[in-house]
Scaffold this active site. Structure first.
Site, PDB file in Angstrom:
ATOM      1  CD  GLU A  93      30.048  54.727  55.105  1.00 15.70           C
ATOM      2  OE1 GLU A  93      29.224  55.538  55.533  1.00 15.70           O
ATOM      3  OE2 GLU A  93      29.727  53.605  54.676  1.00 15.70           O
ATOM      4  CB  CYS A 106      35.779  46.902  59.696  1.00 21.54           C
ATOM      5  SG  CYS A 106      35.435  46.343  58.016  1.00 21.54           S
ATOM      6  CB  CYS A 113      34.821  47.553  45.368  1.00 24.19           C
ATOM      7  SG  CYS A 113      35.595  45.945  45.048  1.00 24.19           S
ATOM      8  CB  CYS A 117      30.125  41.155  44.788  1.00 21.19           C
ATOM      9  SG  CYS A 117      31.817  40.547  44.720  1.00 21.19           S
ATOM     10  CB  CYS A 120      28.928  43.973  47.722  1.00 27.07           C
ATOM     11  SG  CYS A 120      30.080  45.113  48.526  1.00 27.07           S
ATOM     12  N   GLY A 163      36.212  47.971  49.158  1.00 27.12           N
ATOM     13  CA  GLY A 163      37.324  47.684  48.257  1.00 27.12           C
ATOM     14  C   GLY A 163      37.875  46.279  48.361  1.00 27.12           C
ATOM     15  CD  GLU A 164      39.927  41.701  46.719  1.00 31.57           C
ATOM     16  OE1 GLU A 164      38.882  41.382  47.316  1.00 31.57           O
ATOM     17  OE2 GLU A 164      41.041  41.199  47.008  1.00 31.57           O
ATOM     18  CB  SER A 195      38.130  39.706  53.762  1.00 35.66           C
ATOM     19  OG  SER A 195      37.120  39.126  52.955  1.00 35.66           O
ATOM     20  CB  SER A 218      34.629  36.597  49.496  1.00 34.60           C
ATOM     21  OG  SER A 218      34.818  37.472  50.587  1.00 34.60           O
ATOM     22  CG  ASN A 294      24.553  42.422  56.852  1.00 37.40           C
ATOM     23  OD1 ASN A 294      23.830  41.862  57.672  1.00 37.40           O
ATOM     24  ND2 ASN A 294      25.862  42.447  56.956  1.00 37.40           N
ATOM     25  CB  CYS A 337      29.538  42.174  55.855  1.00 39.13           C
ATOM     26  SG  CYS A 337      30.398  41.585  57.284  1.00 39.13           S
TER      27      CYS A 337
HETATM   28  N1  SAH Z   1      36.528  42.795  48.927  1.00 40.68           N
HETATM   29  C1  SAH Z   1      36.780  41.887  49.984  1.00 40.68           C
HETATM   30  C2  SAH Z   1      36.640  42.482  51.353  1.00 40.68           C
HETATM   31  C3  SAH Z   1      35.468  43.388  51.628  1.00 40.68           C
HETATM   32  S1  SAH Z   1      33.897  42.667  51.749  1.00 40.68           S
HETATM   33  C4  SAH Z   1      35.899  40.661  49.854  1.00 40.68           C
HETATM   34  O1  SAH Z   1      34.951  40.690  49.082  1.00 40.68           O
HETATM   35  O2  SAH Z   1      36.212  39.662  50.500  1.00 40.68           O
HETATM   36  C5  SAH Z   1      33.907  41.762  53.288  1.00 40.68           C
HETATM   37  C6  SAH Z   1      32.877  40.626  53.318  1.00 40.68           C
HETATM   38  O3  SAH Z   1      31.539  41.130  53.313  1.00 40.68           O
HETATM   39  C7  SAH Z   1      32.993  39.711  52.111  1.00 40.68           C
HETATM   40  O4  SAH Z   1      33.000  38.374  52.480  1.00 40.68           O
HETATM   41  C8  SAH Z   1      31.752  40.070  51.344  1.00 40.68           C
HETATM   42  O5  SAH Z   1      31.350  39.035  50.515  1.00 40.68           O
HETATM   43  C9  SAH Z   1      30.762  40.351  52.437  1.00 40.68           C
HETATM   44  N2  SAH Z   1      29.572  41.067  51.957  1.00 40.68           N
HETATM   45  C10 SAH Z   1      29.485  41.930  50.932  1.00 40.68           C
HETATM   46  N3  SAH Z   1      28.218  42.380  50.794  1.00 40.68           N
HETATM   47  C11 SAH Z   1      27.481  41.796  51.773  1.00 40.68           C
HETATM   48  C12 SAH Z   1      26.112  41.876  52.181  1.00 40.68           C
HETATM   49  N4  SAH Z   1      25.242  42.681  51.552  1.00 40.68           N
HETATM   50  N5  SAH Z   1      25.712  41.145  53.231  1.00 40.68           N
HETATM   51  C13 SAH Z   1      26.595  40.343  53.889  1.00 40.68           C
HETATM   52  N6  SAH Z   1      27.895  40.237  53.564  1.00 40.68           N
HETATM   53  C14 SAH Z   1      28.343  40.951  52.509  1.00 40.68           C
HETATM   54 FE1  SF4 Z   2      34.277  44.463  46.231  1.00 46.48          FE
HETATM   55 FE2  SF4 Z   2      34.294  42.700  48.254  1.00 46.48          FE
HETATM   56 FE3  SF4 Z   2      32.094  44.179  47.722  1.00 46.48          FE
HETATM   57 FE4  SF4 Z   2      32.829  42.222  46.052  1.00 46.48          FE
HETATM   58  S1  SF4 Z   2      32.179  42.006  48.192  1.00 46.48           S
HETATM   59  S2  SF4 Z   2      32.197  44.296  45.458  1.00 46.48           S
HETATM   60  S3  SF4 Z   2      35.037  42.375  46.156  1.00 46.48           S
HETATM   61  S4  SF4 Z   2      34.064  44.935  48.398  1.00 46.48           S
END
Ligand code: SAH
Ligand code: SF4
Length: 347
Positions: A93, A106, A113, A117, A120, A163-164, A195, A218, A294, A337
């Site tokens: 996406e 974005c 990923c 986390c 996420c 993804g990371e 990020s 992050s 979110n 996000c």
């Molecule tokens: N993998 C990278 C980039 C993708 S995530 C990273 O983790 O930084 C982009 C941002 O969205 C990150 O800061 C992540 O922590 C945040 N994010 C992930 N899940 C979320 C959620 N459910 N609500 C709000 N932010 C979230």
């Molecule tokens: Fe991967 Fe970023 Fe989501 Fe963590 S927040 S699972 S590193 S995409």
């Protein structure tokens, strides 16, 4: 095996290939402009290239692009999410956000990923594979073509999708360099933000690359105990090492680093955490971006109230730390996000 597309190649690689085929040196510039500036989707459009060359390109370097599928719109907000089907049947996406004159795309860097986390949706779907440089760039080009219809352009790219990026470092950097190339798409380095969840070798490598892109890290917690619960990779790279790497980035580029902090109600959103975070960041060239959680199906967290978000923010400000709250975009269409995913969790 993924067949290479022209979008996977750098300008130098494309030039080398065409020179090897006995083409004059200006061909690479012509082809590059068709691909990256005129946003061609088919070699047939490139009428100033010899027919024979176009045929050979179609054979040996097929111009396959991810196929757009389901499109979701939040018309009121100007946010669009597209599902892109890749050549091997996987899907990703990508999101377009409109805000004032800004047109921000974005992009995703992996299918799923591997980091996982806790908060996420992408992390919960698991890891499938890395994207190629061409697949990463194609997400930007997709929206660039859409915007072109209304005479608009992509102004910013945030590498914050699925993804990371630093676990797919080479492809991510190649896509950025290709999009940045002045003879092609020509998006300035400062218009990109990458990020990372805190992959230290990637941060150090980006510092070495001396590109003027923005770095966002992050963090999500001021101490290792809490951070490890939220971000499994925190076990490998503790907060102290992440901050040291960020300092190296600041020293190399002179650019301020953004620390992202997802606010989870009752987990990491207390004033105690705010003060600890301020202690960590005070005196650093840093900026905190608070992201109220979110929700997505299956994620066991709650978004804090606006009052609590505001209190956290004020506490940071009071301790001399620069902070903004990210306005969540696309949440109604699950494009916010952490909401992106292409596989549904079992109920
Ligand atoms: N993998 C990278 C980039 C993708 S995530 C990273 O983790 O930084 C982009 C941002 O969205 C990150 O800061 C992540 O922590 C945040 N994010 C992930 N899940 C979320 C959620 N459910 N609500 C709000 N932010 C979230
Ligand atoms: Fe991967 Fe970023 Fe989501 Fe963590 S927040 S699972 S590193 S995409």
């Amino acid at each position: 095996m993924h067949v290479q597309s022209p979008f996977d190649l750098s300008f130098e690689e494309l030039e080398g290939l065409l020179l090897g085929w006995g083409e004059p040196s200006y061909r690479a510039r012509q082809l590059w402009a068709w691909l990256w500036r005129r946003l061609a989707t088919d070699y047939a459009e490139m009428t100033d290239l010899p027919k024979g060359l176009r045929a050979r390109l179609s054979q040996e370097l097929p111009l396959s692009l991810p196929r757009p599928g389901a499109l979701e719109l939040d018309a009121e907000e100007g946010t669009e999410k597209v599902l892109l089907h890749l050549s091997d049947g996987e899907a990703i996406e990508a999101v377009l956000m409109r805000e004032g004159d800004r047109r921000t795309v974005c992009v995703s860097t992996q299918v799923g990923c591997p980091v996982g986390c806790a908060f996420c949706a992408t992390g919960r779907m698991g890891y499938v594979r890395d994207l190629t440089p061409g697949e990463i760039a194609a997400q930007v080009l997709h929206f660039a073509r859409r915007l072109q219809e209304s005479g608009e352009r992509v102004t910013h790219v945030v590498v914050m999708g699925m993804g990371e990026p630093f676990l797919n470092y080479a492809a991510t950097l190649k896509a950025i360099r290709n999009l940045n190339h002045p003879q092609g798409f020509g998006l300035g380095a400062r218009r990109f933000t990458v990020s990372t969840v805190g992959v230290v070798p990637g941060i150090l490598q980006l510092a070495e690359a001396r590109l003027q892109v923005n770095l966002a890290i992050s963090l999500h917690a001021p101490d290792d105990a809490l951070r490890r619960e939220l971000v499994p990779l925190g076990r490998k790279w503790p907060v102290r090492e992440v901050l040291q790497a960020a300092d190296a980035y600041v020293a190399a580029t002179g650019r301020r680093v953004t620390y992202e902090y997802v606010l989870l109600s009752g987990v990491n959103d207390g004033l105690k955490e705010a003060r600890a975070l301020a202690r960590l960041l005070r005196g650093r060239l840093a900026h905190v971006n608070l992201i109220p959680f979110n929700p997505a199906p299956g994620l066991p967290f709650k978004r804090p109230s606006d009052r609590r978000v505001e209190a956290f923010k004020r506490e940071l400000l009071r301790h001399g730390v620069d902070v903004t709250v990210r306005r969540s975009r696309g949440v109604r269409i699950q494009a916010g996000c952490g909401q992106l995913r292409t596989r549904h969790l079992p109920p």
